[in-house]
Structure formats: C-alpha cells, structure tokens
Design a protein around this motif. Structure first.
Motif, PDB file in Angstrom:
ATOM      1  N   HIS A   1      -0.800 -16.281  16.239  1.00 14.35           N
ATOM      2  CA  HIS A   1      -0.088 -16.292  14.967  1.00 14.35           C
ATOM      3  C   HIS A   1      -0.968 -15.556  13.972  1.00 14.35           C
ATOM      4  N   LEU A   2      -0.384 -14.635  13.220  1.00 13.63           N
ATOM      5  CA  LEU A   2      -1.136 -13.818  12.273  1.00 13.63           C
ATOM      6  C   LEU A   2      -0.788 -14.208  10.842  1.00 13.63           C
ATOM      7  N   THR A   3      -1.791 -14.285  10.013  1.00 10.70           N
ATOM      8  CA  THR A   3      -1.597 -14.528   8.587  1.00 10.70           C
ATOM      9  C   THR A   3      -2.241 -13.387   7.829  1.00 10.70           C
ATOM     10  N   ILE A   4      -1.457 -12.690   7.016  1.00 14.05           N
ATOM     11  CA  ILE A   4      -1.984 -11.608   6.196  1.00 14.05           C
ATOM     12  C   ILE A   4      -2.579 -12.222   4.935  1.00 14.05           C
ATOM     13  N   ASP A   5      -3.837 -11.885   4.684  1.00 14.24           N
ATOM     14  CA  ASP A   5      -4.567 -12.394   3.526  1.00 14.24           C
ATOM     15  C   ASP A   5      -5.137 -11.200   2.769  1.00 14.24           C
ATOM     16  N   VAL A   6      -5.744 -11.450   1.638  1.00 10.16           N
ATOM     17  CA  VAL A   6      -6.374 -10.395   0.846  1.00 10.16           C
ATOM     18  C   VAL A   6      -7.763 -10.879   0.438  1.00 10.16           C
ATOM     19  N   VAL A   7      -8.744  -9.969   0.497  1.00  6.77           N
ATOM     20  CA  VAL A   7     -10.121 -10.294   0.144  1.00  6.77           C
ATOM     21  C   VAL A   7     -10.693  -9.166  -0.705  1.00  6.77           C
ATOM     22  N   PRO A   8     -11.737  -9.449  -1.474  1.00  7.64           N
ATOM     23  CA  PRO A   8     -12.382  -8.374  -2.237  1.00  7.64           C
ATOM     24  C   PRO A   8     -12.975  -7.326  -1.293  1.00  7.64           C
ATOM     25  N   GLY A   9     -13.006  -6.093  -1.739  1.00  4.36           N
ATOM     26  CA  GLY A   9     -13.582  -5.011  -0.954  1.00  4.36           C
ATOM     27  C   GLY A   9     -12.617  -3.854  -0.835  1.00  4.36           C
ATOM     28  N   ARG A  10     -13.146  -2.735  -0.484  1.00  3.73           N
ATOM     29  CA  ARG A  10     -12.325  -1.537  -0.393  1.00  3.73           C
ATOM     30  C   ARG A  10     -11.816  -1.386   1.026  1.00  3.73           C
ATOM     31  N   GLY A  11     -10.514  -1.243   1.156  1.00  7.45           N
ATOM     32  CA  GLY A  11      -9.905  -1.010   2.449  1.00  7.45           C
ATOM     33  C   GLY A  11      -9.685   0.464   2.683  1.00  7.45           C
ATOM     34  N   SER A  12      -8.719   0.768   3.486  1.00  9.51           N
ATOM     35  CA  SER A  12      -8.420   2.156   3.814  1.00  9.51           C
ATOM     36  C   SER A  12      -7.764   2.859   2.638  1.00  9.51           C
ATOM     37  N   GLY A  13      -8.077   4.131   2.472  1.00  9.13           N
ATOM     38  CA  GLY A  13      -7.450   4.924   1.423  1.00  9.13           C
ATOM     39  C   GLY A  13      -5.976   5.148   1.644  1.00  9.13           C
ATOM     40  N   PHE A  14      -5.471   4.855   2.851  1.00  8.88           N
ATOM     41  CA  PHE A  14      -4.057   5.055   3.140  1.00  8.88           C
ATOM     42  C   PHE A  14      -3.208   3.853   2.740  1.00  8.88           C
ATOM     43  N   SER A  15      -3.807   2.690   2.615  1.00 11.54           N
ATOM     44  CA  SER A  15      -3.065   1.482   2.307  1.00 11.54           C
ATOM     45  C   SER A  15      -2.937   1.319   0.793  1.00 11.54           C
ATOM     46  N   LEU A  16      -1.796   0.848   0.337  1.00  7.53           N
ATOM     47  CA  LEU A  16      -1.485   0.817  -1.096  1.00  7.53           C
ATOM     48  C   LEU A  16      -2.465   0.008  -1.942  1.00  7.53           C
ATOM     49  N   GLU A  17      -3.126  -0.975  -1.354  1.00  3.80           N
ATOM     50  CA  GLU A  17      -4.013  -1.822  -2.155  1.00  3.80           C
ATOM     51  C   GLU A  17      -5.383  -1.200  -2.392  1.00  3.80           C
ATOM     52  N   ALA A  18      -5.698  -0.074  -1.746  1.00  2.00           N
ATOM     53  CA  ALA A  18      -7.034   0.520  -1.825  1.00  2.00           C
ATOM     54  C   ALA A  18      -7.549   0.691  -3.263  1.00  2.00           C
ATOM     55  N   PRO A  19      -6.750   1.179  -4.207  1.00  4.41           N
ATOM     56  CA  PRO A  19      -7.273   1.344  -5.571  1.00  4.41           C
ATOM     57  C   PRO A  19      -7.492   0.027  -6.327  1.00  4.41           C
ATOM     58  N   GLU A  20      -7.038  -1.081  -5.773  1.00  7.16           N
ATOM     59  CA  GLU A  20      -7.117  -2.371  -6.461  1.00  7.16           C
ATOM     60  C   GLU A  20      -8.460  -3.073  -6.270  1.00  7.16           C
ATOM     61  N   GLY A  21      -9.340  -2.537  -5.414  1.00  5.68           N
ATOM     62  CA  GLY A  21     -10.626  -3.179  -5.165  1.00  5.68           C
ATOM     63  C   GLY A  21     -10.539  -4.370  -4.225  1.00  5.68           C
ATOM     64  N   VAL A  22      -9.437  -4.463  -3.499  1.00 11.13           N
ATOM     65  CA  VAL A  22      -9.227  -5.524  -2.510  1.00 11.13           C
ATOM     66  C   VAL A  22      -8.668  -4.872  -1.252  1.00 11.13           C
ATOM     67  N   ARG A  23      -8.615  -5.679  -0.179  1.00  8.08           N
ATOM     68  CA  ARG A  23      -8.014  -5.171   1.049  1.00  8.08           C
ATOM     69  C   ARG A  23      -7.304  -6.298   1.771  1.00  8.08           C
ATOM     70  N   PHE A  24      -6.241  -5.926   2.462  1.00  8.34           N
ATOM     71  CA  PHE A  24      -5.541  -6.885   3.304  1.00  8.34           C
ATOM     72  C   PHE A  24      -6.330  -7.061   4.593  1.00  8.34           C
TER      73      PHE A  24
END
Length: 128
Positions: free
Chosen positions: A85-108
């Motif tokens: 079972h997968l749960t999508i969460d968000v944490v501080p840090g830079r993720g991939s530049g392709f994912s929409l949250e990248a400029p927010e300073g967090v990553r899924f």
C-alpha cells in the motif's frame, strides 16, 4: 471486506496538491522506477505525461477542492510494489525539476507498507 485501495495521500500532500492545482489546473502522478528520482512520485499537469500501455493505474486520489487525481506507475515498477500500500507524502527538500512541486522547496515521496494477506488476495488474487 471493501476493496482495499492501492494508494492514498497524507493531509499535507493534499494541501500541496490544492496549491498546485490552483496554479496548474488538474494534476496527476506517475512513478517510473527509473533514474532521476524514479522512486519518487512525479506530479504533472493532467495529460502532460504520456501514459504507456504497460503503465498501471493505481487509483484516483480524492482531494477536496481538486477532484480526482490519477496515480500511475510503470508496469515493471508495479511488479515490485504490487504487494504494498502506497501513501504519497510531502517532505522538505528539492525534488526533481520535472515535478510540479520542485519550485516549492518540498518534494513528494512514497511511504509504503505491505498489504495484509486479505488485502493482497483481494487485489492480486490468491497466492499461486
């Protein structure tokens, strides 16, 4: 027993999805399992990532104020994760530049747990 869900999300991930959808419109997730943050779920504007014929639709996340957010995984990656079972969460840090949250300073990211024997049988059929 109700059909178990393969994927859910945390409240903080839902909050971020509402923020992203307000800017980008409807969104979707895809997890490839490849290089470049492949183990992280990537968030895209709905329809901007081409789903392949081997990709598996894990389900749609019901996000208040956003609607259904489809979650896809590559077929080969799904074979490794089909019993979790997968749960999508968000944490501080830079993720991939392709994912929409990248400029927010967090990553899924994905948090996982093994399905119970009953959940696995309901989703994947009896062991065999």
């Amino acid at each position: 027993m109700d059909q178990p869900r393969r994927v859910d999300l945390t409240e903080s991930a839902g909050d971020l999805l509402r923020k992203l959808a307000a800017v980008h419109g409807p969104v979707m997730f895809h997890q490839s399992g490849g290089c470049c943050d492949g183990s992280a779920p990537m968030c895209y504007p709905l329809g901007e990532f081409k789903i392949g014929e081997r990709d598996v639709h894990l389900g749609d996340l019901a996000v208040d104020g956003v609607g259904a957010v489809p979650v896809w995984m590559s077929g080969p990656q799904f074979e490794y994760w089909r019993h979790t079972h997968l749960t999508i969460d968000v944490v501080p840090g830079r993720g991939s530049g392709f994912s929409l949250e990248a400029p927010e300073g967090v990553r899924f990211l994905i948090r996982s747990r093994l399905f119970s024997d009953e959940e696995s049988a309901a989703l994947n059929g009896p062991p065999g």
